[in-house]
Design an enzyme around this catalytic site. Sequence first.
Site, short mmCIF file in Angstrom:
data_model
loop_
_atom_site.label_atom_id
_atom_site.label_comp_id
_atom_site.label_asym_id
_atom_site.label_seq_id
_atom_site.Cartn_x
_atom_site.Cartn_y
_atom_site.Cartn_z
N ASP A 40 0.99 -0.96 0.02
CA ASP A 40 0.05 0.08 0.09
C ASP A 40 0.82 1.50 -0.05
OD1 ASP A 40 -2.04 -1.70 0.14
OD2 ASP A 40 -2.86 -1.26 2.02
N SER A 89 -35.33 -5.32 -20.02
CA SER A 89 -35.44 -6.03 -18.66
C SER A 89 -35.71 -7.40 -18.81
CB SER A 89 -36.53 -5.59 -17.68
OG SER A 89 -37.64 -5.46 -18.51
N GLU A 121 -25.62 -17.08 -15.10
CA GLU A 121 -25.05 -16.26 -14.37
C GLU A 121 -25.72 -15.57 -13.15
OE1 GLU A 121 -24.48 -12.65 -16.72
OE2 GLU A 121 -24.13 -13.69 -18.65
N LYS A 123 -27.54 -13.48 -10.71
CA LYS A 123 -28.02 -12.21 -10.72
C LYS A 123 -27.98 -11.44 -9.65
CE LYS A 123 -32.64 -10.38 -12.10
NZ LYS A 123 -33.00 -9.35 -11.13
N ASP A 125 -28.20 -8.21 -7.05
CA ASP A 125 -29.25 -7.49 -6.74
C ASP A 125 -28.69 -5.92 -6.49
OD1 ASP A 125 -31.63 -6.83 -6.32
OD2 ASP A 125 -31.97 -7.68 -4.34
N GLU A 194 -23.94 -4.38 -13.09
CA GLU A 194 -24.71 -4.19 -12.12
C GLU A 194 -23.74 -3.69 -11.03
OE1 GLU A 194 -27.82 -4.96 -12.32
OE2 GLU A 194 -28.81 -5.33 -10.26
N TYR A 246 -21.90 -7.61 -17.40
CA TYR A 246 -22.64 -8.97 -17.69
C TYR A 246 -22.95 -8.90 -19.26
CZ TYR A 246 -26.68 -6.23 -16.19
OH TYR A 246 -27.63 -5.11 -16.23
N LYS A 334 -35.45 -16.79 -10.67
CA LYS A 334 -35.28 -16.11 -9.27
C LYS A 334 -34.86 -17.01 -8.09
CE LYS A 334 -36.25 -11.98 -8.66
NZ LYS A 334 -37.12 -10.83 -9.06
N CYS A 428 -40.02 -8.93 34.74
CA CYS A 428 -39.90 -10.16 34.08
C CYS A 428 -41.28 -10.67 33.71
CB CYS A 428 -38.94 -11.23 34.63
SG CYS A 428 -38.80 -12.46 33.54
N CYS A 431 -41.34 -14.34 35.64
CA CYS A 431 -41.24 -14.33 37.27
C CYS A 431 -41.45 -13.17 37.95
CB CYS A 431 -39.68 -15.25 37.37
SG CYS A 431 -38.52 -13.91 37.10
N CYS A 444 -33.56 -9.85 32.90
CA CYS A 444 -34.45 -10.22 34.20
C CYS A 444 -33.37 -10.65 35.29
CB CYS A 444 -35.19 -11.53 33.70
SG CYS A 444 -35.67 -12.43 35.25
N CYS A 450 -36.38 -17.87 37.74
CA CYS A 450 -36.95 -17.57 36.33
C CYS A 450 -36.92 -18.87 35.59
CB CYS A 450 -36.27 -16.24 35.51
SG CYS A 450 -36.98 -15.81 34.20
S1 IVH Z 1 -28.62 -9.38 -18.25
C1 IVH Z 1 -31.21 -8.08 -21.78
N1 IVH Z 1 -27.30 -10.29 -16.40
O1 IVH Z 1 -31.48 -8.02 -13.43
C2 IVH Z 1 -30.39 -8.70 -20.57
N2 IVH Z 1 -29.11 -8.54 -15.72
O2 IVH Z 1 -34.01 -7.00 -15.21
C3 IVH Z 1 -30.43 -7.56 -19.42
N3 IVH Z 1 -29.01 -8.23 -13.49
O3 IVH Z 1 -31.65 -4.36 -13.52
C4 IVH Z 1 -29.99 -8.04 -18.16
N4 IVH Z 1 -27.26 -9.56 -12.63
O4 IVH Z 1 -29.15 -4.91 -14.11
C5 IVH Z 1 -28.23 -9.68 -16.72
N5 IVH Z 1 -26.16 -11.36 -14.85
C6 IVH Z 1 -26.94 -10.51 -15.18
C7 IVH Z 1 -27.77 -9.60 -14.12
C8 IVH Z 1 -28.52 -8.77 -14.53
C9 IVH Z 1 -28.40 -8.67 -12.44
C10 IVH Z 1 -29.92 -7.08 -13.49
C11 IVH Z 1 -30.20 -6.17 -14.32
C12 IVH Z 1 -31.49 -5.62 -14.39
C13 IVH Z 1 -32.34 -6.74 -14.00
C14 IVH Z 1 -32.98 -7.64 -15.24
#
Ligand code: IVH
Length: 690
Positions: A40, A89, A121, A123, A125, A194, A246, A334, A428, A431, A444, A450
């Site tokens: 560092d 989406s 892959e 997903k 959040d 993401e 992605y 999901k 409590c 008791c 307590c 108790c």
């Molecule tokens: S692909 C057409 N890959 O999920 C493909 N999306 O509605 C579009 N997300 O908010 C997305 N991980 O940001 C893809 N490995 C991944 C993802 C991913 C998270 C999110 C994306 C979007 C929602 C998809």
Amino acid sequence: MGFIKIMNEKEALKELERLREEINYHNYRYYILDSPVISDAEYDRLFKKLQEIEKKFPHLITPDSPTQKVGAKPLSEFKTISHTIPMLSLNNANTIEDAKEFDERVKRFLETKEEIEYVAEPKMDGLAIELVYVNGIFTAGSTRGDGYRGEDVTLNLKTVKSIPLKLIPPKPPFIKGGEGGFYPVPSRVEVRGEVFIPIKEFERLNREREERGEPAFANPRNAAAGSVRQLDSKITAARPLDIYCYGIGVIEGAKFKTHWDILHVLKGWGLKVNPFIKICKGIDEVIKYHEDMEEKRDIIPYELDGVVIKVNSLDLQDRLGILTRSPRWAVAYKFKARQETTKVKDIIVGVGRTGALTPVAVLEPVEVGGVTVERATLHNQGEVDRKDVMVGDWVVIQRAGDVIPEVVMVIKDKRNGKEKPFKLPDKCPLCGSAVIKEGAIHRCTGGLSCPAQLKEGIRHFASKRAMNIEGLGDRHIDQLVEKSVIKDIADLYSLKKGDITELERWADKSAENLLNQIEKSKNTTLSRLIYALGIRQVGEHMAKVLSDNFDSLDELMKADYDSLIEIHEIGPETAESIVTFLKEGHNRNVIEKLKRAGVKTERQEARSKKQEDLRFKDKQFVLTGTLSGFTREEAKALIENLGGRVTSTVNKNTDYVIIGTEPGSKYDKAKELGVKMLNKDEFKDLLDRK
Ligand code: IVH
């Protein structure tokens, strides 16, 4: 100063380029590969040098310079940026059937019966963003917005450590696509990914916000979105954001065959791509992957809400095309949701085995992650106050893995004014004993009387190092307490053979043996008896200290705080705890009953000669963090009393590092040197061990 020799502009430019390239490389090693090759301090030196030259030649500052990652002047509003190709989406699949249906749709559309090759892959959040690189330089970054136009968050995204300001041009010969990802940096590429906050960092951020009285973020996704959409990029710079890329939008001067190639080429340019991506041949492999990832979900340091399945071949993707706003070639498969909203019907009080009172929300039953949840912990009164939870509120609850469900936040918009605030009682509920506050915890003071604490109390009382009553197992204790045969530990001494033989699986003979053991235990030492009472903070060692200083339990009961604190080794917390325990009416009754039953309460043992016990002779200790139950002075005195030494720095002569909560750098040092580390309980064990 000192770094820069007097240089002319030409020399400065050359040096700046060299430094930027070097620093960018180290950023890549550190933030993308997680494997730095310099210290560092060395990095800081390079960075400082770059800053100084740029200060002297400000017109030579480029937008991709690593110094541009620290945040710029606040904006008054975001501009908008159009996405050249809309950011789509995804449709959701929630069950195995949904996933199979997606696969069948793909096959039907392509008129094939052959297995489709997918890329699966994680997903993440977080927040979808797009990064534009022109000739390898990061020039614009935007949120997804409505899919066509997003907010211009370029300055903020520049501060994200794992977003490179410059793509790394791979060394020729280039392999077009393929695993190596050696593909020349194109004249323009739009990268999609993401942005997220790792869970630990999210929790830390929320703790800090709560300390400052700011509202907490409900989940890491909100925290990430809130951080990226800041008008002041210095705020974003201070947030621990990370990214996984992605996909791509427009790319000029490059052509790929598969999505898998795209991901590897992105990686080759120094962009971060999730390491859990996988090629799956056919939907069954995808389903297996989904299962695996859902299992891993709790150990992955950032929030996942599912997996994304994408047809790997770009030709096939083209043929499948788009249906309104989502592609036909991909689906979000999901995981089970972890958060749900429901109503708080009531708040009740649970009493734990240490006497801690916990407010528990009784909920309108709701399914979270496949399990029906009817209760959620509110942890303690402080949490109830901070989150402002009232009976009648609508709340967001969360269940992760095996963790007890908890209330995350109140949906205040849903209030109708009929909600009722909640306060823990001062007696409590089990008791009736007084409740005291110890830090964040209401406890307590009923101790042994108790019922919640009784089973554990009996277990401890009868244990080998306490009253040593052999043959009294956990199941028997549970039954004796549940059938109200035993209401406090002293009741053990009035047990009749019939009481025992009535319990499941007790023979005459073993009942007799147990009664003999109980009888025998009356003739005990004062220190064992004190230890057996289970006074908080009084372990075996402390019990011995007390029996050395008092001739009988009666005498100890007369001692007040001031006389206890006089005793070497007894600190404020311990003294307080002893006095509270012995003052409590229920505890006094129990002690009286023990005496009446014939338990010896006078000291029979000789006073221990403290000086002889020098177990820690020549041993060096270091203390770090806060040790609940001990002040620093107490811990130090206990160590020194046994001949040990307490020092302030960890080095190779250190024998033990005692780790409290929120340990400092000493923890890292101890880990590095492989020094034995003990937590509070292990430390107590070490003190008690004879
Ligand atoms: S692909 C057409 N890959 O999920 C493909 N999306 O509605 C579009 N997300 O908010 C997305 N991980 O940001 C893809 N490995 C991944 C993802 C991913 C998270 C999110 C994306 C979007 C929602 C998809």
